[in-house]
Design an enzyme around this catalytic site. Structure first.
Site, PDB file in Angstrom:
ATOM      1  CG  ASN A 137     -21.046  60.590  50.652  1.00 12.14           C
ATOM      2  OD1 ASN A 137     -20.196  59.973  51.267  1.00 12.14           O
ATOM      3  ND2 ASN A 137     -20.893  61.852  50.279  1.00 12.14           N
ATOM      4  CG  ASP A 174     -10.348  53.081  42.283  1.00 18.47           C
ATOM      5  OD1 ASP A 174      -9.434  53.917  42.455  1.00 18.47           O
ATOM      6  OD2 ASP A 174     -10.713  52.690  41.154  1.00 18.47           O
ATOM      7  CG  PHE A 197     -15.248  55.930  46.278  1.00 13.02           C
ATOM      8  CD1 PHE A 197     -15.776  57.203  46.456  1.00 13.02           C
ATOM      9  CD2 PHE A 197     -14.647  55.297  47.362  1.00 13.02           C
ATOM     10  CE1 PHE A 197     -15.693  57.840  47.697  1.00 13.02           C
ATOM     11  CE2 PHE A 197     -14.567  55.915  48.597  1.00 13.02           C
ATOM     12  CZ  PHE A 197     -15.093  57.190  48.761  1.00 13.02           C
ATOM     13  CB  CYS A 225      -6.063  58.446  41.154  1.00 17.04           C
ATOM     14  SG  CYS A 225      -7.569  59.362  41.505  1.00 17.04           S
ATOM     15  NE  ARG A 239     -10.145  47.252  35.919  1.00 15.03           N
ATOM     16  CZ  ARG A 239     -10.074  48.510  35.500  1.00 15.03           C
ATOM     17  NH1 ARG A 239     -10.395  49.494  36.323  1.00 15.03           N
ATOM     18  NH2 ARG A 239      -9.694  48.805  34.277  1.00 15.03           N
ATOM     19  CG  ASP A 264     -19.973  55.919  42.062  1.00 18.08           C
ATOM     20  OD1 ASP A 264     -18.756  55.634  42.048  1.00 18.08           O
ATOM     21  OD2 ASP A 264     -20.414  57.006  41.657  1.00 18.08           O
TER      22      ASP A 264
END
Length: 391
Positions: free
Chosen positions: A274, A295, A224, A335, A208, A246
């Site tokens: 979405n 992200d 997101f 991730c 960040r 989000d």
């Protein structure tokens, strides 16, 4: 103590330092044992390889905890491991009162997760063999960390694979599970009982900070966005306008609370929707941003789902690039452990080709230092964060 003997040729990965022994690698187990017990692991030539806990119901049948034949798995063992983990965090973590204290296998405590949020700890025991030691772990954590409270977040689906129930709750005296932490001069509300994972994504802390210098005076889109962590950093570093997207309304409520808490209520706005759909709609409307942050949650949790994940990552990155002017910045993350770094770079490059754009790699980042990567255990390297300039 029972003794697990490996098939011939199956010892190399274990000797190299990987802590998992799979069911198919075990030739035989000599001696009685119960699921969750500590067993010794030997190669086919009767050479000691390690000692760990066993669960015959799991594909990962043994998880090695020590490679020292004289080291017993007892309370002193857990005290040494937890003290070493906490000492490491005190050395590498800066400017925050929240961090991951124990990162499972990478801290030589397989399937144990401990996160610190201000004066409180959140604990996950994700395998049977570590779960049976919960009482000892809680006791040692109290001694070493002296927290104001501990919350158990064992509501993770992977526990079902170990034959364990999903449970949550206070360990000892209850407390308000909504905690305010400080991170690099920013305050965040963390819901220890109801938030994602253990309440907050600590692994992106250092990523960040990569926004500094890139967002000043610019318009920023945070897709997101969850509880708005990247958005708060964008505001801190001088963005003139930040929009967070989000699909989860409860997360956006926390994001708005974070914005108010830090005095960014007028600067940051959040929209429920979405992100895939919103990116397409913004592109169609001709909207532009100076910085786009992507992200997303993990698009794949198995090697079988990688093809679908590739399509998802390509889609959102292509759309994100089209919202940027020449020279704008894209911060894009994955991730997913199964989305390897080389493949992720390839997917981003293919998205740029299809978008008719050129990319310059500013930084290739990984997870924060309190999530160390054990080189012999590639599963501990899961987070990729690319800072790209788009032309």
């Amino acid at each position: 103590m029972a003794k697990a003997i490996l098939h011939q040729g199956k010892q190399k990965r274990i000797i190299n330092g990987h802590p998992w022994v799979y069911r198919g690698e075990i030739k035989e187990i000599k001696g009685p044992y119960a699921p969750g017990d500590i067993v010794d692991v030997y190669d086919c030539r009767d050479r000691f390889l390690g000692r760990g806990y066993i669960n015959p119901a799991s594909q990962i049948t043994i998880r090695i905890m020590t490679r020292q034949p004289a080291e017993e798995i007892d309370e002193d063992f857990f005290r040494r491991r937890i003290q070493a983990a906490w000492q490491y965090r005190q050395q590498v973590v800066r400017d925050t009162n929240a961090c991951r204290v124990i990162f499972g296998e990478a801290d030589f405590l397989p399937a144990l997760i401990v996160d610190k949020f201000a004066d409180y700890l959140v604990v996950q025991t994700l395998a049977l063999g570590i779960d049976v030691h919960k009482a000892t772990i809680f006791k040692v954590l109290q001694e070493v960390m002296q927290p104001a409270g501990i919350y158990e977040r064992n509501d993770v689906a992977v526990r079902k694979l170990e034959g364990l129930p999903l449970i949550t709750g206070f360990v000892g005296q209850p407390f308000d599970p909504k905690v305010v932490i400080k991170e690099n001069g920013i305050k965040f509300v963390v819901d220890l009982a109801g938030g994602q994972k253990t309440g907050y994504f600590l692994d992106q802390r250092e990523n960040r900070m990569a926004l500094q210098g890139l967002v000043k005076g610019g318009r920023v889109l945070d897709c997101f966005c969850h509880t708005g962590t990247f958005a708060m950093y964008a505001a801190k570093y001088g963005a003139r306008q930040v929009l967070g997207l989000d699909i989860a309304a409860p997360a956006l409520e926390v994001a708005r609370a974070n914005a108010q808490l830090n005095g960014y209520g007028d600067l940051c706005s959040f929209k429920e929707g979405n992100s895939f759909d919103e990116l397409r709609a913004m592109e169609k409307a001709g909207d532009k941003f100076d910085v786009v942050i992507l992200d997303p949650p993990a698009f794949t949790k198995s090697s079988q789902a990688v093809a679908g994940a590739v399509r998802g990552y390509k889609e959102i990155n292509l759309r994100g690039m089209k919202l940027l002017p020449p020279g704008g910045y894209l911060i894009t993350c994955s991730c997913s452990y199964h989305m390897k770094e080389d493949l992720f770079l390839q997917v981003i490059q293919e998205a740029a080709r299809d978008a008719g754009r050129q990319l310059r790699l500013v930084e290739l980042r990984r997870q924060a230092k309190d999530h160390p990567m054990l080189l012999a255990y590639p599963e501990s390297h899961y987070l990729k964060c690319l800072v790209l300039q788009v032309w």
